[in-house]
Scaffold this active site. Structure first.
Site, PDB file in Angstrom:
ATOM      1  N   TYR A   5       0.837  -1.203   0.000  1.00 21.79           N
ATOM      2  CA  TYR A   5       0.000   0.000   0.000  1.00 21.79           C
ATOM      3  C   TYR A   5       0.875   1.257   0.000  1.00 21.79           C
ATOM      4  O   TYR A   5       0.678   2.162  -0.818  1.00 21.79           O
ATOM      5  CB  TYR A   5      -0.917  -0.017   1.232  1.00 21.79           C
ATOM      6  CG  TYR A   5      -1.973   1.063   1.228  1.00 21.79           C
ATOM      7  CD1 TYR A   5      -3.064   0.994   0.373  1.00 21.79           C
ATOM      8  CD2 TYR A   5      -1.907   2.147   2.107  1.00 21.79           C
ATOM      9  CE1 TYR A   5      -4.047   1.977   0.373  1.00 21.79           C
ATOM     10  CE2 TYR A   5      -2.887   3.133   2.120  1.00 21.79           C
ATOM     11  CZ  TYR A   5      -3.953   3.053   1.249  1.00 21.79           C
ATOM     12  OH  TYR A   5      -4.926   4.016   1.245  1.00 21.79           O
ATOM     13  N   LYS A  56       1.030   3.787  -3.147  1.00 21.21           N
ATOM     14  CA  LYS A  56       0.470   5.132  -2.935  1.00 21.21           C
ATOM     15  C   LYS A  56       1.549   6.199  -3.175  1.00 21.21           C
ATOM     16  O   LYS A  56       1.241   7.290  -3.670  1.00 21.21           O
ATOM     17  CB  LYS A  56      -0.138   5.249  -1.542  1.00 21.21           C
ATOM     18  CG  LYS A  56      -1.449   4.469  -1.401  1.00 21.21           C
ATOM     19  CD  LYS A  56      -2.557   5.001  -2.320  1.00 21.21           C
ATOM     20  CE  LYS A  56      -3.882   4.301  -2.134  1.00 21.21           C
ATOM     21  NZ  LYS A  56      -4.967   4.880  -2.938  1.00 21.21           N
TER      22      LYS A  56
HETATM   23  N1  NAD Z   1     -10.283   4.863   4.457  1.00 22.33           N
HETATM   24  C1  NAD Z   1      -9.096   5.403   4.690  1.00 22.33           C
HETATM   25  O1  NAD Z   1      -8.663   5.495   5.862  1.00 22.33           O
HETATM   26  C2  NAD Z   1      -8.279   5.941   3.551  1.00 22.33           C
HETATM   27  C3  NAD Z   1      -7.193   6.796   3.859  1.00 22.33           C
HETATM   28  C4  NAD Z   1      -6.423   7.300   2.827  1.00 22.33           C
HETATM   29  C5  NAD Z   1      -6.709   6.977   1.511  1.00 22.33           C
HETATM   30  N2  NAD Z   1      -7.755   6.150   1.232  1.00 22.33           N
HETATM   31  C6  NAD Z   1      -7.996   5.825  -0.177  1.00 22.33           C
HETATM   32  O2  NAD Z   1      -9.292   6.233  -0.525  1.00 22.33           O
HETATM   33  C7  NAD Z   1      -9.779   5.470  -1.637  1.00 22.33           C
HETATM   34  C8  NAD Z   1     -11.166   4.968  -1.305  1.00 22.33           C
HETATM   35  O3  NAD Z   1     -11.072   4.140  -0.157  1.00 22.33           O
HETATM   36  P1  NAD Z   1     -12.271   3.937   0.896  1.00 22.33           P
HETATM   37  O4  NAD Z   1     -11.701   4.072   2.236  1.00 22.33           O
HETATM   38  O5  NAD Z   1     -13.433   4.750   0.493  1.00 22.33           O
HETATM   39  O6  NAD Z   1     -12.514   2.386   0.657  1.00 22.33           O
HETATM   40  P2  NAD Z   1     -13.842   1.523   0.590  1.00 22.33           P
HETATM   41  O7  NAD Z   1     -13.351   0.126   0.717  1.00 22.33           O
HETATM   42  O8  NAD Z   1     -14.876   2.023   1.512  1.00 22.33           O
HETATM   43  O9  NAD Z   1     -14.358   1.802  -0.892  1.00 22.33           O
HETATM   44  C9  NAD Z   1     -13.579   1.460  -1.996  1.00 22.33           C
HETATM   45  C10 NAD Z   1     -14.513   1.087  -3.124  1.00 22.33           C
HETATM   46  O10 NAD Z   1     -13.709   0.821  -4.280  1.00 22.33           O
HETATM   47  C11 NAD Z   1     -14.206  -0.313  -4.930  1.00 22.33           C
HETATM   48  N3  NAD Z   1     -13.122  -0.879  -5.744  1.00 22.33           N
HETATM   49  C12 NAD Z   1     -12.019  -1.544  -5.323  1.00 22.33           C
HETATM   50  N4  NAD Z   1     -11.256  -1.877  -6.369  1.00 22.33           N
HETATM   51  C13 NAD Z   1     -11.888  -1.400  -7.466  1.00 22.33           C
HETATM   52  C14 NAD Z   1     -11.593  -1.417  -8.840  1.00 22.33           C
HETATM   53  N5  NAD Z   1     -10.497  -2.024  -9.306  1.00 22.33           N
HETATM   54  N6  NAD Z   1     -12.448  -0.812  -9.705  1.00 22.33           N
HETATM   55  C15 NAD Z   1     -13.589  -0.221  -9.249  1.00 22.33           C
HETATM   56  N7  NAD Z   1     -13.921  -0.188  -7.952  1.00 22.33           N
HETATM   57  C16 NAD Z   1     -13.084  -0.762  -7.075  1.00 22.33           C
HETATM   58  C17 NAD Z   1     -14.706  -1.218  -3.835  1.00 22.33           C
HETATM   59  O11 NAD Z   1     -15.669  -2.161  -4.295  1.00 22.33           O
HETATM   60  C18 NAD Z   1     -15.292  -0.216  -2.840  1.00 22.33           C
HETATM   61  O12 NAD Z   1     -16.684   0.025  -3.050  1.00 22.33           O
HETATM   62  C19 NAD Z   1      -8.741   4.358  -1.856  1.00 22.33           C
HETATM   63  O13 NAD Z   1      -7.904   4.707  -2.936  1.00 22.33           O
HETATM   64  C20 NAD Z   1      -7.969   4.360  -0.541  1.00 22.33           C
HETATM   65  O14 NAD Z   1      -6.665   3.866  -0.701  1.00 22.33           O
HETATM   66  C21 NAD Z   1      -8.548   5.629   2.217  1.00 22.33           C
END
Ligand code: NAD
Length: 254
Positions: free
Chosen positions: A145, A149
């Site tokens: 990750y 990232k």
């Molecule tokens: N939640 C956190 O703490 C956090 C912090 C920093 C960054 N992020 C980033 O934010 C983004 C969203 O994460 P989140 O926390 O909302 O996660 P989440 O798991 O709630 O939602 C992610 C969504 O993406 C979908 N998904 C996964 N792979 C996919 C693909 N190849 N094509 C289409 N859809 C796909 C999943 O089905 C899911 O609905 C990610 O890139 C994650 O790395 C999250």
């Protein structure tokens, strides 16, 4: 209302839940026409129905032509938000590393390749990458990750420095913990370093819109990340020693 977004054709990947769904809701509330993509068709359809958007299920890497068609030929804003939270180490295996590269980095590259010719021709386009503070810092217990990232951040930075004089806007969103399914799945490392300061997905959307209004590349929904990033650059060994203390604390909890 943000002028640049009203009436715009917007694509949000991974928008069936979490941060993507919050971005899709906010773009729709600001008057945009939104394509809601997710691997999970039912979740994409539920969000699209809620916001009056267009559901486009499938892997984020494969939907750009269909998204453009659904928006009448033009994508104005592309949110490369889908991501996978690959925890693990050097020993996580080729499959885990390859999936993290594919979703967290290459999906962004493929989208840019498809979008840039039309954007450069008309002299405008907006690319929003949901990166992570792990792209600026490094997350305990999550090598694939953190590495991918960093890659996503570098690619967004490269896009911005290469095309900013040609009307292309790029934003890199770098939050720490956000209360979504992904955070819930990060286990004890997430509990230790992310949960205490976790924010809501709507806060991330607010930070992006503030950044759009202020025309800023780096979007920090947790403002304290700026100080950590500065500390890492100013004295890498000191920063690593401090991070290693957190690593040791984490090892004691496992
Ligand atoms: N939640 C956190 O703490 C956090 C912090 C920093 C960054 N992020 C980033 O934010 C983004 C969203 O994460 P989140 O926390 O909302 O996660 P989440 O798991 O709630 O939602 C992610 C969504 O993406 C979908 N998904 C996964 N792979 C996919 C693909 N190849 N094509 C289409 N859809 C796909 C999943 O089905 C899911 O609905 C990610 O890139 C994650 O790395 C999250």
């Amino acid at each position: 209302m943000v002028q640049a977004v009203q009436g715009a054709g917007v694509v949000v990947t991974g928008a069936g839940g979490g941060i993507g769904a919050a971005l899709a809701r906010r773009f729709a509330a600001e008057g945009a026409r939104v394509v809601v993509n997710d691997l999970d068709a039912a979740r994409a359809e539920a969000v699209a129905e809620e916001i009056g958007g267009i559901a486009l299920p499938g892997d984020a890497s494969t939907i750009i032509t269909d998204a453009r068609d659904a928006l009448g030929g033009t994508v104005d804003v592309y949110c490369a938000n889908a991501g996978v939270a690959s925890g693990g180490s050097e020993a996580s295996g080729e499959d885990v590393w390859a999936r993290a590269w594919d979703v967290n980095v290459m999906a962004h590259v493929r989208a840019a390749e498809a979008l840039l010719p039309a954007w450069l021709e008309r002299g405008s386009g907006r690319f929003v990458a949901t990166v992570s503070a792990a792209g600026l810092l490094t997350m305990i217990g999550a090598a694939p990750y953190s590495v991918t990232k960093h890659g996503a951040y570098a690619f967004a930075e490269w896009l911005s420095l290469t095309y900013r004089h040609r009307g292309i806007k790029v934003h890199a969103i770098c939050p720490q913990g956000v209360r979504t399914d992904m955070l819930a799945a990060t286990g004890s490392a997430g509990d230790l370093v992310l949960q205490p300061t976790a924010i809501e997905a709507e806060d991330v959307a607010d930070a992006l819109f503030k950044g759009i209004e202020e025309d800023r590349f780096l979007i920090l929904p947790h403002p304290e990340v700026a100080g950590f990033y500065e500390a890492r650059a100013a004295d890498p060994d000191r920063w690593l020693t401090n991070m290693n203390r957190i690593q040791q604390r984490w090892e004691e909890t496992r």
